[in-house]
Design a protein around this motif. Structure first.
Motif, short mmCIF file in Angstrom:
data_model
loop_
_atom_site.label_atom_id
_atom_site.label_comp_id
_atom_site.label_asym_id
_atom_site.label_seq_id
_atom_site.Cartn_x
_atom_site.Cartn_y
_atom_site.Cartn_z
N SER A 1 0.84 -1.20 0.00
CA SER A 1 0.00 0.00 0.00
C SER A 1 0.88 1.25 0.00
CB SER A 1 -0.91 -0.02 1.23
OG SER A 1 -1.69 1.15 1.29
N THR A 2 0.47 2.25 -0.78
CA THR A 2 1.30 3.43 -1.00
C THR A 2 0.47 4.70 -0.86
OG1 THR A 2 2.56 2.14 -2.61
CG2 THR A 2 2.94 4.51 -2.60
N ILE A 3 1.05 5.74 -0.26
CA ILE A 3 0.43 7.07 -0.23
C ILE A 3 0.99 7.88 -1.40
CG2 ILE A 3 0.04 9.19 1.08
CD1 ILE A 3 -1.29 6.76 2.28
N LEU A 4 0.10 8.38 -2.25
CA LEU A 4 0.51 9.12 -3.44
C LEU A 4 0.50 10.62 -3.18
CD1 LEU A 4 -1.60 7.15 -6.07
CD2 LEU A 4 0.77 6.72 -5.38
N LYS A 5 1.07 11.35 -4.09
CA LYS A 5 0.98 12.80 -4.03
C LYS A 5 -0.49 13.21 -4.00
CE LYS A 5 5.24 13.55 -6.71
NZ LYS A 5 5.79 14.02 -8.01
N GLY A 6 -0.82 14.17 -3.16
CA GLY A 6 -2.21 14.59 -3.03
C GLY A 6 -2.95 13.83 -1.95
N GLY A 7 -2.28 12.80 -1.38
CA GLY A 7 -2.86 12.10 -0.24
C GLY A 7 -3.63 10.84 -0.57
N GLN A 8 -3.79 10.50 -1.85
CA GLN A 8 -4.53 9.29 -2.17
C GLN A 8 -3.78 8.06 -1.67
OE1 GLN A 8 -4.92 8.36 -6.36
NE2 GLN A 8 -6.00 6.46 -5.98
N LYS A 9 -4.53 7.14 -1.05
CA LYS A 9 -3.94 5.89 -0.60
C LYS A 9 -4.21 4.81 -1.64
CE LYS A 9 -4.02 2.34 2.98
NZ LYS A 9 -4.70 1.83 4.20
N LEU A 10 -3.14 4.24 -2.13
CA LEU A 10 -3.27 3.14 -3.09
C LEU A 10 -3.18 1.83 -2.32
CD1 LEU A 10 -3.53 3.29 -6.21
CD2 LEU A 10 -1.10 2.72 -6.34
N PRO A 11 -4.13 0.93 -2.49
CA PRO A 11 -4.05 -0.34 -1.75
C PRO A 11 -2.90 -1.21 -2.24
CG PRO A 11 -5.78 -0.46 -3.39
CD PRO A 11 -5.29 0.97 -3.39
N SER A 12 -2.59 -2.23 -1.48
CA SER A 12 -1.61 -3.20 -1.93
C SER A 12 -2.12 -3.85 -3.21
CB SER A 12 -1.40 -4.26 -0.85
OG SER A 12 -0.51 -5.25 -1.30
N ILE A 13 -1.24 -3.97 -4.21
CA ILE A 13 -1.64 -4.48 -5.52
C ILE A 13 -0.68 -5.58 -5.97
CG2 ILE A 13 -1.96 -3.91 -7.97
CD1 ILE A 13 -2.75 -1.10 -7.13
N LEU A 14 -1.25 -6.68 -6.43
CA LEU A 14 -0.44 -7.74 -7.03
C LEU A 14 -0.31 -7.46 -8.52
CD1 LEU A 14 0.90 -10.60 -6.57
CD2 LEU A 14 -1.24 -11.55 -7.45
N VAL A 15 0.92 -7.39 -9.03
CA VAL A 15 1.13 -7.15 -10.46
C VAL A 15 1.75 -8.39 -11.08
CG1 VAL A 15 1.34 -4.65 -10.23
CG2 VAL A 15 3.38 -6.05 -10.06
N ASP A 16 1.25 -8.74 -12.25
CA ASP A 16 1.76 -9.92 -12.95
C ASP A 16 1.59 -9.71 -14.45
OD1 ASP A 16 2.77 -12.77 -12.57
OD2 ASP A 16 1.11 -13.08 -13.94
N GLY A 17 2.61 -10.08 -15.20
CA GLY A 17 2.58 -9.87 -16.64
C GLY A 17 1.83 -10.93 -17.41
N ALA A 18 1.00 -11.73 -16.73
CA ALA A 18 0.27 -12.82 -17.41
C ALA A 18 -0.48 -12.29 -18.62
CB ALA A 18 -0.71 -13.46 -16.42
N HIS A 19 -0.19 -12.87 -19.79
CA HIS A 19 -0.73 -12.33 -21.03
C HIS A 19 -1.24 -13.41 -21.98
CE1 HIS A 19 3.43 -13.38 -21.86
NE2 HIS A 19 3.09 -13.51 -23.12
N ASN A 20 -1.30 -14.64 -21.51
CA ASN A 20 -1.83 -15.73 -22.33
C ASN A 20 -2.43 -16.78 -21.41
OD1 ASN A 20 0.38 -17.28 -21.33
ND2 ASN A 20 1.67 -16.61 -23.02
N ALA A 21 -3.04 -17.80 -22.00
CA ALA A 21 -3.76 -18.79 -21.20
C ALA A 21 -2.89 -19.50 -20.17
CB ALA A 21 -4.45 -19.79 -22.12
N PRO A 22 -1.70 -20.02 -20.55
CA PRO A 22 -0.88 -20.70 -19.53
C PRO A 22 -0.49 -19.78 -18.37
CG PRO A 22 -0.11 -21.25 -21.74
CD PRO A 22 -1.10 -20.13 -21.90
N ALA A 23 -0.16 -18.53 -18.70
CA ALA A 23 0.27 -17.60 -17.65
C ALA A 23 -0.89 -17.19 -16.76
CB ALA A 23 0.91 -16.36 -18.28
N THR A 24 -2.08 -16.97 -17.35
CA THR A 24 -3.23 -16.61 -16.53
C THR A 24 -3.67 -17.80 -15.68
OG1 THR A 24 -4.66 -17.06 -18.46
CG2 THR A 24 -4.13 -14.77 -18.00
N ARG A 25 -3.50 -19.00 -16.19
CA ARG A 25 -3.84 -20.18 -15.41
C ARG A 25 -2.93 -20.29 -14.18
NH1 ARG A 25 -3.72 -23.33 -19.49
NH2 ARG A 25 -5.88 -23.00 -20.11
#
Length: 434
Positions: free
Chosen positions: A281-305
């Motif tokens: 979780s991150t506090i951005l400029k202007g005070g907005q709180k960004l929740p914890s986020i999972l990022v993944d480059g999954a871009h096809n069926a095997p990766a999304t699976r």
């Protein structure tokens, strides 16, 4: 996309054939290429060897594709070398593509740094990919192969596998990762045998039952290797085993020397961003709180699976520990996809009834005019046909992130669909952190 080796070979010939001056490990596959390259380079660095690494696409900036030892090449050196390559290309009217010029730039930079090793990732396919210019690589590695770029690579799993197998060279050792389909393994093995290339079939590492996630055991040639990986996802059992199998083979061949401890330490130090990476979780400029986020480059069926399995495993585990929770936590999927992908199949794999979709475009990657983002409306249209109840579209990632609910206790946020979208997210963080 006009694939072929004629242009890149002419360009490299004029540049002095830098590819012939490098000790190369060449890596192809559909999924896992990047992490296998990262594991391999990390162990080589642990041995105090100088290492160049090429991966595409770049993450944040174009020079990110070219690593020298522990970081990207400087923007100054990248720009200077690329300008020279483009001048040669234009003067000789070779009409090399932007990716071919990038590959040539990387090879020139690697030669200029007088490196011990180069770990080179294939861009697309193998046979006709611009990286497939090495006559005598020290080793080739083929990772997991799945259904991707089918319209370019022939429209069948066999043709895709044959394209990947195109990096195998006569008498050159080739490491073959575990495959979901035996026909794929057979195609790769047949090509290796045809070229008299010695090969090893990788066995997945096993989870050490007494340890936690990412603590593995690999039994190889009557020796047991225990190690821990920092990268998330069950598929790292195969990816890490593939890299280690290749490294052990190079040691057996006398090309490198290392102890089990050095291997363990090198694997443990591996960093590969944008793959099942949990951003706090991150506090951005202007005070907005960004929740914890999972990022993944999954871009096809095997990766999304694989992504869906990781979420199911981790979320189910947490819910077992919290017996009082009455319903499953929902997921907000922030999704941006490259044209040509099977969006319907990806959504069918990822979504559960309680989930929501925030559909977004990604920005045009620098130097990659052939890459196009699917419109958010197209993603919504497909989701509507799948009867997804909550689908929103946004003109850009920033407005999407601003629309996230404030209460982050009842949902999880996941960004996926394309590494280009993941790159946009990292840029957003860099520019907006408080």
């Amino acid at each position: 996309m006009d694939l072929g080796l004629e242009r890149i070979q002419k360009l490299l010939s004029i540049l002095g054939n830098p590819q012939e001056q490098l000790k190369v490990i060449h890596v192809a596959g559909t999924n896992g290429k990047g992490s296998v390259c990262a594991y391999t380079a990390s162990v080589l660095r642990q041995l105090d060897l100088t290492v160049g690494r090429f991966n595409s696409p770049h993450l944040i900036e174009p020079q990110d594709s070219i690593y020298i030892n522990d970081g990207p090449v400087s923007k100054e050196e990248y720009d200077r070398t690329l300008l020279y390559v483009e001048r040669v290309n234009n003067d000789q009217q070779l009409f090399a593509s932007s990716f071919e010029r990038l590959v040539a730039t990387s090879l020139l930079i690697f030669v200029n740094h007088t490196l011990d090793w180069v770990v080179m990732e294939v861009g697309l396919g193998g046979t006709l990919d611009a990286t497939n210019v090495f006559k005598h690589p020290k080793m080739t590695i083929i990772t997991s192969i799945g259904w991707d770029h089918a319209t370019i690579l022939g429209g069948s799993m066999e043709s895709i596998a044959q394209a990947k197998a195109g990096i195998i060279k006569p008498h050159c050792p080739v490491v073959l990762a575990p495959q979901d389909e035996s026909d794929i393994s057979n195609t790769l093995v047949q090509q290796a045998m045809k070229l008299n290339a010695p090969f090893k079939l990788v066995k997945e590492a096993k989870q050490r039952k007494e340890e936690g996630e990412g603590d593995y055991r690999l039994e190889l040639d009557e020796h047991i290797y225990d190690y821990s990986v920092p990268l998330r996802g069950d598929y790292q059992r195969a990816n890490s085993a593939t890299a280690i199998t290749g490294l052990i083979w190079l040691r057996d061949l006398g090309d490198i020397q290392f102890t089990d401890k050095q291997l363990q330490e090198g694997i443990a130090k591996t960093y590969w961003p944008g793959r099942l990476e949990q951003i706090p979780s991150t506090i951005l400029k202007g005070g907005q709180k960004l929740p914890s986020i999972l990022v993944d480059g999954a871009h096809n069926a095997p990766a999304t699976r694989a992504l869906r399995k990781y979420l199911d495993d981790t979320m189910d585990s947490k819910q077992q520990q919290q017996q009082q929770q009455q319903q499953k936590k929902s997921i907000i999927w922030i999704i941006g996809v490259t044209t040509g992908k099977d969006i319907k199949e990806m959504l069918q794999i990822l979504l559960r009834p309680q989930d929501s979709i925030f559909a977004v475009p990604f920005s045009q990657p620098v130097g990659m005019p052939w890459i196009e983002s699917v419109s958010p409306q197209e993603i919504k249209d497909i989701a509507d046909k799948l009867l997804v109840k909550d689908v929103k579209t946004f003109g850009n990632l920033k407005s999407c992130l601003q629309a996230l609910p404030n209460n982050d206790l009842n949902y999880k946020v996941v960004i996926c669909g394309s590494l280009y979208l993941v790159a946009d997210f990292y840029r957003f963080l860099n520019e907006n952190k408080k």
